[in-house]
Design a protein around this motif. Sequence first.
Motif, PDB file in Angstrom:
ATOM      1  N   ARG A 163       0.944  -1.395   0.028  1.00  0.00           N
ATOM      2  CA  ARG A 163      -0.189  -0.260   0.089  1.00  0.00           C
ATOM      3  C   ARG A 163       0.923   1.242  -0.031  1.00  0.00           C
ATOM      4  O   ARG A 163      -0.308   2.295  -0.123  1.00  0.00           O
ATOM      5  CB  ARG A 163      -0.707  -0.224   1.239  1.00  0.00           C
ATOM      6  CG  ARG A 163      -2.147  -1.097   1.254  1.00  0.00           C
ATOM      7  CD  ARG A 163      -2.153  -0.766   2.589  1.00  0.00           C
ATOM      8  NE  ARG A 163      -3.764   0.462   2.800  1.00  0.00           N
ATOM      9  CZ  ARG A 163      -3.932   0.738   4.134  1.00  0.00           C
ATOM     10  NH1 ARG A 163      -4.156   0.059   4.599  1.00  0.00           N
ATOM     11  NH2 ARG A 163      -4.726   2.124   3.480  1.00  0.00           N
ATOM     12  N   GLY A 164       2.129   0.832   0.326  1.00  0.00           N
ATOM     13  CA  GLY A 164       3.549   2.479   0.573  1.00  0.00           C
ATOM     14  C   GLY A 164       3.184   2.465   2.034  1.00  0.00           C
ATOM     15  O   GLY A 164       2.212   3.284   2.528  1.00  0.00           O
ATOM     16  N   LEU A 165       4.754   2.105   2.585  1.00  0.00           N
ATOM     17  CA  LEU A 165       5.094   2.151   4.013  1.00  0.00           C
ATOM     18  C   LEU A 165       6.330   2.597   3.400  1.00  0.00           C
ATOM     19  O   LEU A 165       7.322   1.987   3.050  1.00  0.00           O
ATOM     20  CB  LEU A 165       4.801   1.054   4.276  1.00  0.00           C
ATOM     21  CG  LEU A 165       4.906   0.852   5.791  1.00  0.00           C
ATOM     22  CD1 LEU A 165       3.618   1.653   6.175  1.00  0.00           C
ATOM     23  CD2 LEU A 165       4.483  -0.501   6.673  1.00  0.00           C
ATOM     24  N   ASP A 166       7.037   3.608   4.702  1.00  0.00           N
ATOM     25  CA  ASP A 166       8.426   3.928   5.130  1.00  0.00           C
ATOM     26  C   ASP A 166       8.331   3.221   6.677  1.00  0.00           C
ATOM     27  O   ASP A 166       9.581   3.233   6.708  1.00  0.00           O
ATOM     28  CB  ASP A 166       8.744   4.802   4.961  1.00  0.00           C
ATOM     29  CG  ASP A 166       8.021   6.200   3.405  1.00  0.00           C
ATOM     30  OD1 ASP A 166       8.644   5.187   2.384  1.00  0.00           O
ATOM     31  OD2 ASP A 166       8.060   6.807   3.045  1.00  0.00           O
ATOM     32  N   LEU A 167       7.725   3.582   7.161  1.00  0.00           N
ATOM     33  CA  LEU A 167       7.563   3.086   8.583  1.00  0.00           C
ATOM     34  C   LEU A 167       6.285   2.090   9.336  1.00  0.00           C
ATOM     35  O   LEU A 167       5.580   2.745   9.031  1.00  0.00           O
ATOM     36  CB  LEU A 167       7.937   4.482   9.211  1.00  0.00           C
ATOM     37  CG  LEU A 167       8.398   4.627  10.757  1.00  0.00           C
ATOM     38  CD1 LEU A 167       9.858   3.427  11.169  1.00  0.00           C
ATOM     39  CD2 LEU A 167       8.689   6.335  11.045  1.00  0.00           C
ATOM     40  N   ILE A 168       7.063   1.137  10.482  1.00  0.00           N
ATOM     41  CA  ILE A 168       5.438   0.733  10.835  1.00  0.00           C
ATOM     42  C   ILE A 168       5.918   0.260  12.096  1.00  0.00           C
ATOM     43  O   ILE A 168       6.378   0.435  12.466  1.00  0.00           O
ATOM     44  CB  ILE A 168       4.942  -0.347  10.057  1.00  0.00           C
ATOM     45  CG1 ILE A 168       3.862  -1.592  10.304  1.00  0.00           C
ATOM     46  CG2 ILE A 168       6.961  -1.802  10.574  1.00  0.00           C
ATOM     47  CD1 ILE A 168       3.664  -2.828   9.245  1.00  0.00           C
ATOM     48  N   ALA A 169       4.633   0.922  12.934  1.00  0.00           N
ATOM     49  CA  ALA A 169       4.055   0.762  14.779  1.00  0.00           C
ATOM     50  C   ALA A 169       3.631  -0.469  14.769  1.00  0.00           C
ATOM     51  O   ALA A 169       2.581  -1.101  13.782  1.00  0.00           O
ATOM     52  CB  ALA A 169       3.771   1.746  14.999  1.00  0.00           C
ATOM     53  N   THR A 170       4.012  -1.042  16.225  1.00  0.00           N
ATOM     54  CA  THR A 170       3.989  -2.534  16.493  1.00  0.00           C
ATOM     55  C   THR A 170       2.421  -1.957  17.382  1.00  0.00           C
ATOM     56  O   THR A 170       3.208  -1.117  18.035  1.00  0.00           O
ATOM     57  CB  THR A 170       3.949  -3.694  16.450  1.00  0.00           C
ATOM     58  OG1 THR A 170       4.218  -3.020  17.573  1.00  0.00           O
ATOM     59  CG2 THR A 170       4.754  -4.125  15.089  1.00  0.00           C
ATOM     60  N   GLY A 171       1.022  -2.700  17.409  1.00  0.00           N
ATOM     61  CA  GLY A 171      -0.079  -2.283  18.756  1.00  0.00           C
ATOM     62  C   GLY A 171      -0.860  -3.544  18.929  1.00  0.00           C
ATOM     63  O   GLY A 171      -0.950  -4.427  18.226  1.00  0.00           O
TER      64      GLY A 171
END
Length: 348
Positions: A163-171
Amino acid sequence: MMLDIPAIPAPNEIIARQARQRQNQLTKPTGSLGRLEDLSIQIASIQGKIKPDVSRKAVVVMAGDHGVTHEGVSAYPADVTPQMVHNFLTGGAAINVLARQAGARVSVVDMGVAADFPSGCGVIDRKIAYGTMNMASGPAMTRQQAEKSLKFGMEIAWAEIDRGLDLIATGDMGIGNTTPSSAIAAVFTGEPVSRVTGRGTGLDDRGWETKVAIIEKAIQLNQPDKNDPIDVLAKVGGFEIGGLAGLVIGAASRGIPVVVDGFISTAAALLAFELAPGIQPYLIAAHRSVEAGQRAMLDKLGIEPLMDFNMRLGEGTGAVLAFHIIEAAVRILNEMSTFESAGVSDRS
C-alpha cells in the motif's frame, strides 16, 4: 504446515558510514544531537539511502482474546476487547488520535477476538479462533495455530508495504495479554516470573499474586522449549502476539524499520528475534513501559527505548508518539546545512 521464515537483508553499512559522515559535516558540534543522529543513521542504513524518507507511516493494531482471563488475571472483562476494536474502527481510541496527529494510517486486525465483526466494518479478518485456550490448563494454542498467526502477521506486513510504507508500528489489543507476554519474557530471559510480571490493567496486590501464580503454573504445566520459539508461542502465547511477531519479520524482510510499542509488542519483537535474529537492526523501541518485564526483554534484544512517559496503554500509542522523534531525526539529516553550504567555520 511448515512455516517459511524469509531472509532478512542486512542494513547497508556503506550508507551508514556516509550518513555518519554527513552528520559530522552538519552545522553543530559532532554528536551533539545524540540519539537523533543515531536514529537517522539507522533509518538511512535500513533504507539504503543517505537521505531517507519516513513520510508513509502505519500502525497495525492486532487484537485477540485469551482463555487465561478465566483465572482472574485481568481487572477488566474480556468483553472489552471487541468493544475497543469497534472504538478503533470508528476513530475514537487514543491510537486513532495520536495516529491522526502523526499522519499515520491505522490498520486493525482480528487475530482471535472472541466475537464476530460485521463484514465491511473495516477490520482485517485473520481470526484463528475465538480466543486462545486457557494456558493454565494446557497449551494456549496448537502448533499449527501458532504458525498460522506468524504467517498471517508476515502477510499483513507485506500487504501494508504494498500500500506504500516507510515506517511501521506495532500495536495490540487483548484483555489479559500481559499474562502471556510475561510468560514469554520469563521463558526467553530466564528471569523469575515475579520479576517480569506487572499489574496489567491495574491489579491489586492479591490480583498480582494470583497472576504470578497462574503464569508459574502455566510454564510448569506446559514446559515451553525456549530453543523452539514456535513452541513457546503455542504453549503460553497469544494470537495477536504471534501476529505481531510475524509482522516484525515480514517488515524487516522487505527493509522496513519497525517501531516497537510497549510490553506486549516487545514480547512479540523478542519472539520474532528468537525466530529471525536478523531483525534486530530494524527495531526501534518507542518507550519504556510501566510493565516490569519489558526491561529484561529490551536487554535481550539489545535496544534502548526512546521515551519514558509512564505509559502502559498499548494499542501502539507509544510507538506512534515516537514517529515524531523519528521524523525529526530524519529531517535533521536531510535538511540541515553543512558547514560548507552554510559558510560556517568548522573547528578546523
